[in-house]
Design a protein around this motif. Structure first.
Motif, short mmCIF file in Angstrom:
data_model
loop_
_atom_site.label_atom_id
_atom_site.label_comp_id
_atom_site.label_asym_id
_atom_site.label_seq_id
_atom_site.Cartn_x
_atom_site.Cartn_y
_atom_site.Cartn_z
N ALA A 168 39.00 50.16 37.10
CA ALA A 168 37.85 49.54 36.46
C ALA A 168 38.25 48.22 35.78
O ALA A 168 37.48 47.25 35.79
CB ALA A 168 37.24 50.49 35.44
N ALA A 169 39.45 48.18 35.21
CA ALA A 169 39.93 46.93 34.60
C ALA A 169 40.10 45.85 35.66
O ALA A 169 39.83 44.66 35.40
CB ALA A 169 41.24 47.19 33.88
N THR A 170 40.53 46.24 36.85
CA THR A 170 40.63 45.29 37.96
C THR A 170 39.26 44.73 38.29
O THR A 170 39.09 43.52 38.52
CB THR A 170 41.24 45.98 39.19
OG1 THR A 170 42.51 46.55 38.84
CG2 THR A 170 41.44 44.99 40.32
N ALA A 171 38.25 45.60 38.30
CA ALA A 171 36.88 45.15 38.56
C ALA A 171 36.39 44.20 37.47
O ALA A 171 35.63 43.26 37.75
CB ALA A 171 35.95 46.36 38.67
N ALA A 172 36.83 44.43 36.24
CA ALA A 172 36.43 43.54 35.14
C ALA A 172 36.97 42.13 35.37
O ALA A 172 36.24 41.13 35.26
CB ALA A 172 36.93 44.09 33.81
N LEU A 173 38.25 42.03 35.71
CA LEU A 173 38.87 40.71 35.89
C LEU A 173 38.39 40.01 37.15
O LEU A 173 38.23 38.78 37.17
CB LEU A 173 40.38 40.85 35.91
CG LEU A 173 41.06 41.20 34.58
CD1 LEU A 173 42.54 41.46 34.79
CD2 LEU A 173 40.85 40.11 33.56
N ASN A 174 38.16 40.77 38.22
CA ASN A 174 37.79 40.17 39.50
C ASN A 174 36.29 40.02 39.68
O ASN A 174 35.85 39.29 40.58
CB ASN A 174 38.33 41.03 40.66
CG ASN A 174 39.85 40.95 40.79
OD1 ASN A 174 40.48 40.03 40.27
ND2 ASN A 174 40.43 41.92 41.48
N GLY A 175 35.51 40.70 38.89
CA GLY A 175 34.07 40.75 39.09
C GLY A 175 33.31 39.62 38.41
O GLY A 175 33.91 38.64 37.94
N PRO A 176 31.98 39.75 38.32
CA PRO A 176 31.16 38.72 37.68
C PRO A 176 31.52 38.56 36.21
O PRO A 176 31.79 39.54 35.52
CB PRO A 176 29.73 39.24 37.86
CG PRO A 176 29.88 40.71 38.09
CD PRO A 176 31.18 40.90 38.79
N GLN A 177 31.54 37.30 35.75
CA GLN A 177 31.97 37.00 34.39
C GLN A 177 30.82 36.59 33.46
O GLN A 177 31.07 36.17 32.33
CB GLN A 177 33.03 35.90 34.42
CG GLN A 177 34.28 36.26 35.22
CD GLN A 177 35.01 37.47 34.67
OE1 GLN A 177 35.42 37.48 33.51
NE2 GLN A 177 35.16 38.51 35.50
N ASP A 178 29.58 36.73 33.93
CA ASP A 178 28.46 36.39 33.06
C ASP A 178 28.42 37.29 31.83
O ASP A 178 27.94 36.90 30.76
CB ASP A 178 27.14 36.44 33.82
CG ASP A 178 26.92 37.77 34.53
OD1 ASP A 178 27.90 38.38 34.99
OD2 ASP A 178 25.75 38.20 34.62
N CYS A 179 28.95 38.53 31.97
CA CYS A 179 28.98 39.44 30.82
C CYS A 179 29.84 38.88 29.70
O CYS A 179 29.56 39.11 28.51
CB CYS A 179 29.47 40.81 31.25
SG CYS A 179 31.13 40.83 32.00
N VAL A 180 30.89 38.15 30.04
CA VAL A 180 31.77 37.57 29.03
C VAL A 180 31.02 36.48 28.25
O VAL A 180 31.12 36.40 27.02
CB VAL A 180 33.05 37.01 29.67
CG1 VAL A 180 33.97 36.40 28.61
CG2 VAL A 180 33.78 38.10 30.44
N GLU A 181 30.26 35.67 28.95
CA GLU A 181 29.46 34.65 28.28
C GLU A 181 28.42 35.30 27.38
O GLU A 181 28.14 34.81 26.27
CB GLU A 181 28.78 33.74 29.31
CG GLU A 181 27.91 32.65 28.69
CD GLU A 181 28.68 31.75 27.74
OE1 GLU A 181 28.10 31.38 26.68
OE2 GLU A 181 29.84 31.41 28.03
N ASP A 182 27.84 36.41 27.82
CA ASP A 182 26.87 37.13 26.99
C ASP A 182 27.53 37.63 25.71
O ASP A 182 26.92 37.57 24.62
CB ASP A 182 26.29 38.32 27.76
CG ASP A 182 25.40 37.90 28.92
OD1 ASP A 182 24.95 36.74 28.94
OD2 ASP A 182 25.16 38.73 29.81
#
Length: 413
Positions: A279-293
């Motif tokens: 799941a951590a791999t999915a966090a780093l490789n996936g969509p990053q709009d959640c980080v901006e939110d």
């Protein structure tokens, strides 16, 4: 039988435990305490990360022992993050390792590289593990200023000149917990040059590198040419993706330090649960709009807190990054110190904050306020604090008399 164990004797009483105990008693008595103390994100982990965890957990093969240094896909994802974010190339085999959070990584590295009596330069105030990780390992700490700039560099120079033996490492943490200071590449360049010249390791903590509020993202020390000769850098998914309880962090950089950390971790743990790493791999490789939110959320909370307290008569510097405000004690309350003021604030305003002395004696003139409640609750905290600072003094400055403050503090104890 003597139960004063050597390493335990070197640890002072945990200041935050006293405040937490008072908070628990108040809540047990029915008080509504607005908790702005611990830096514990209050929002859920993004759904696509949770979904990947659930998917991976259905695979029976994922429930065995994992890899202490992290699964290959996650180390590759970390290397990809450094390439995108910092334009830094990492070898995922020799320059990256997965840790059980950045705190665990720092503590384990301290165990790996510290001999009894070794000296480490660590900021004061700072996150406790930055100093106590080495104290637990048998080392000694020489304090340097927390703020990046000439005084920091001069303190490093004095540390080398006057310490016997010479310091083995220096801790840097930007954006900083608790002070929210940020550093630029010019400062990092000077630190790298100094440490390469003197043969000192750099241990950098950038756990808050993605929680920033202006248009210039905080840099990495590894962006400096030659930094990998002396530097290792720790980061974490805890704040960036609202994953504090998942306990996933990383170290990247110098291959000798990565190798030392890898070796000691091989004796201490089998790594995080494999589905968590997937799941951590999915966090780093996936969509990053959640980080901006997440950034936007903390920015809005910061503005509500800082603007509201300014109107209440408590001027606090607006943090450019991190999820904390580093607040000087209000005028008229400085004599109390941070612990007594924190107790008084909880008793009279029903707001919990972290006493600055918990981050080192040079933090005793401040408290740390965490942006971990929603805007409605932060506004309520501001109203409560405003009423407390007003103290029923009518048209006066609202800070009350020193004797009254001391009496309230004594009652709060």
């Amino acid at each position: 039988m003597d139960h004063d164990f050597y390493r335990i004797k070197r640890l002072p009483p945990y200041v935050f435990a006293e405040v937490n105990a008072m908070k628990a008693r108040a809540r047990a008595a029915g008080d509504d305490i607005i908790d702005l103390g611990m830096g514990n994100p209050d929002q859920p982990t993004p759904q696509h990360i949770v979904d990947k965890l659930c998917e991976a957990a259905t695979n029976p093969r994922a429930h065995g022992y994992s890899m202490s240094r992290g699964i290959p896909g996650l180390r590759k994802a970390l290397a990809g993050y450094y390439a995108r974010r910092f334009n830094v190339e990492l070898d995922p085999e020799t320059e990256a390792i997965v840790t059980l959070g950045s705190k665990e990584g720092l503590a384990n590295l301290a165990q790996a590289i510290t001999s009894p009596g070794d000296i480490v330069l660590a900021p004061n105030p700072s996150y406790p593990i930055h100093a106590f990780g080495f104290i637990i390992a048998g080392g000694a700490v020489r304090h340097i200023p927390a703020k990046p700039g000439p005084e920091f560099l001069e303190a490093m120079e004095r540390g080398v000149r006057h310490s016997v033996p010479k310091p083995v490492a220096v801790l840097i943490n930007f954006p900083s917990n608790p002070t929210a200071y940020v550093a630029d590449l010019d400062f990092y360049g000077q630190v790298v040059d100094f440490c390469r010249h003197h043969g000192i390791w750099i241990l950098s903590d950038i756990a808050y590198s993605e929680i920033y509020f202006d248009h210039k993202p905080p840099p990495s020390v590894l962006q400096i040419p030659g930094a990998k000769e002396v530097a290792i850098e720790f980061t974490s998914l805890s704040k960036t993706y609202n994953m504090p309880g998942w306990r996933i962090g990383f170290a990247a950089g110098n291959r000798h330090l990565i190798g030392a950390l890898t070796r000691i971790k091989s004796y201490l743990d089998y790594g995080a649960f494999t589905p968590v790493q997937v799941a951590a791999t999915a966090a780093l490789n996936g969509p990053q709009d959640c980080v901006e939110d997440i950034r936007t959320l903390y920015r809005e909370r910061r503005d509500v807190l800082i603007d509201g307290l300014a109107q209440a008569g408590w001027d606090i510097p607006s943090p450019p990054a991190s999820m904390f405000a580093w607040a000087p004690l209000p005028k008229g309350f400085e004599h109390l110190g941070s612990l007594e003021f924190s107790k008084l604030l909880m008793r009279e305003a029903k707001v919990a904050v972290s006493p600055g002395v918990g981050f080192g004696e040079y933090g005793d003139s401040h408290v740390r306020i965490a942006l971990v409640e929603n805007k409605h609750r932060i506004r309520q905290a501001v109203r409560n604090i405003k009423a407390f600072l007003g103290g029923g003094q009518g048209g006066e400055t609202g800070l009350g008399a020193k004797g009254e403050d001391k009496q309230k503090a004594d009652e709060a104890v």
